[in-house]
Enzyme design. Sequence first.
Site, PDB file in Angstrom:
ATOM      1  N   HIS A 137     -14.466 -32.196 -45.564  1.00  0.00           N
ATOM      2  CA  HIS A 137     -13.321 -32.324 -46.462  1.00  0.00           C
ATOM      3  C   HIS A 137     -13.557 -33.517 -47.380  1.00  0.00           C
ATOM      4  O   HIS A 137     -13.949 -34.592 -46.916  1.00  0.00           O
ATOM      5  CB  HIS A 137     -12.035 -32.519 -45.654  1.00  0.00           C
ATOM      6  CG  HIS A 137     -10.791 -32.274 -46.451  1.00  0.00           C
ATOM      7  ND1 HIS A 137     -10.352 -33.147 -47.428  1.00  0.00           N
ATOM      8  CD2 HIS A 137      -9.889 -31.264 -46.430  1.00  0.00           C
ATOM      9  CE1 HIS A 137      -9.237 -32.682 -47.963  1.00  0.00           C
ATOM     10  NE2 HIS A 137      -8.939 -31.538 -47.380  1.00  0.00           N
ATOM     11  N   ARG A 150      -4.710 -33.441 -54.630  1.00  0.00           N
ATOM     12  CA  ARG A 150      -5.429 -33.051 -55.834  1.00  0.00           C
ATOM     13  C   ARG A 150      -4.810 -31.811 -56.471  1.00  0.00           C
ATOM     14  O   ARG A 150      -4.801 -31.664 -57.692  1.00  0.00           O
ATOM     15  CB  ARG A 150      -6.899 -32.814 -55.499  1.00  0.00           C
ATOM     16  CG  ARG A 150      -7.649 -34.097 -55.222  1.00  0.00           C
ATOM     17  CD  ARG A 150      -9.055 -33.864 -54.689  1.00  0.00           C
ATOM     18  NE  ARG A 150      -9.043 -33.381 -53.321  1.00  0.00           N
ATOM     19  CZ  ARG A 150      -9.669 -32.305 -52.890  1.00  0.00           C
ATOM     20  NH1 ARG A 150     -10.355 -31.564 -53.730  1.00  0.00           N
ATOM     21  NH2 ARG A 150      -9.619 -31.965 -51.628  1.00  0.00           N
TER      22      ARG A 150
END
Length: 426
Positions: free
Chosen positions: A257, A273
């Site tokens: 990740h 994000r």
Amino acid sequence: MKTIYTDALVIGGGLAGLRVAIGIRRRGHDVVVLSLVPPKRSHSAAAQGGMQASLGNSSMGQGDNEDVHFFDTVRGSDWGADQDVVRMFVNTAPKAVRELAAWGVPWNRVERGDHQSVIDGKNVTLTESEEAHGLITARNFGGTQKWRTSYVSDGTGHSMLYTMSNQAIAEDIPVHERMEAVALIHDGERCSGAVVRNLKTGELINYVAKSTCIATGGYGRLYRATTNAVINEGMGTAIALETGVAALGNMEAVQFHPTAIFPAGILVTEGCRGDGGLLLDVDGHRFMPDYEPGKKELASRDVVSRCMETHIASGKGVQSRFGEHLWLDIRLLGKKHIDTRLREVKEICNYFLGIEPADSLIPVRPAQHYSMGGVRTDFRGESPTLKGLFAAGESACWDMHGFNRLGGNSVAETVVAGMIVGEIHV
């Protein structure tokens, strides 16, 4: 040695295991769930960002459907997914998210009118229609063409797991806690249960069952830097391998990740994000457009992780006494957004970093996050070499994710696989 008989044995009390057990019970069979910890403490609760399903309710999800979800998943897998499994998955995911809504998961909903959002670092106004008001909404996630990820702020896994556990209680499904399966019982052709150790007393117990399902999650604790819980050591996968009959698949396919807080390695959701957060280097430069000018920070996880490590290797990492890292900037989202839709991120930053993410940059670096590999199964979730042995969720490999998983697809997979395996388990 004490022996317990049941129609079906489910090893693992997270989202996948509980959904399998609910499906079995609803078909009229007895089932017992084994769990290392109380089910509500399973690692499924750590999922923050959301669950992918092609509902197409929000303005940025308009035109989404199962075909678009199918293409995104296959492309995101580096073309390594079993397309029959992916097709089955994308067709079932909308049913799964609506089922969870009926059970009580408080999905965020579309609100009519104009709303401010951050896209590509810019403030934009999105307008939601009157007709969509009150429907399940979605946020943006990496590797997708449409906004498809249904969510509950940034506590999606927590809400789903508590709801699923409560549903299992309503179905009167026995969950035996603090139990660790140490070996599968089999005759070389068929699995008939497991030998289990009671972690409180040390006692060994035989659980004899017509069918057995492994739903023990991943094996992230093999890695030094991982977002996985301390219980995710891959024991379910290991005992399947130790039979010498059941096979494992894609064990080399491991996902990192991009945004684990540094140095603790605790996950910061992709929703940061997706909601508009940016990745910055030591100079405050937004570097992802240099590598991926199209999707930028929302390229698939494997791409973003590789770009981050490449950028650090080029000398653009931030030096600290723990090593090098990069920055995640969510300040532009504003305090109100962070306090309401990224509450867990705020708490993680407060407790583990001593910072306020509305005012400060978050130090991040890629960490092991998800295991695409696991117990090899067919499209029904059953081992093709050891009959009576099933697997679901992260501990299984039915080739849905190929060599990379899209964010939000694993949370959806736990429920979808649970629905499918629970239907044919006994």
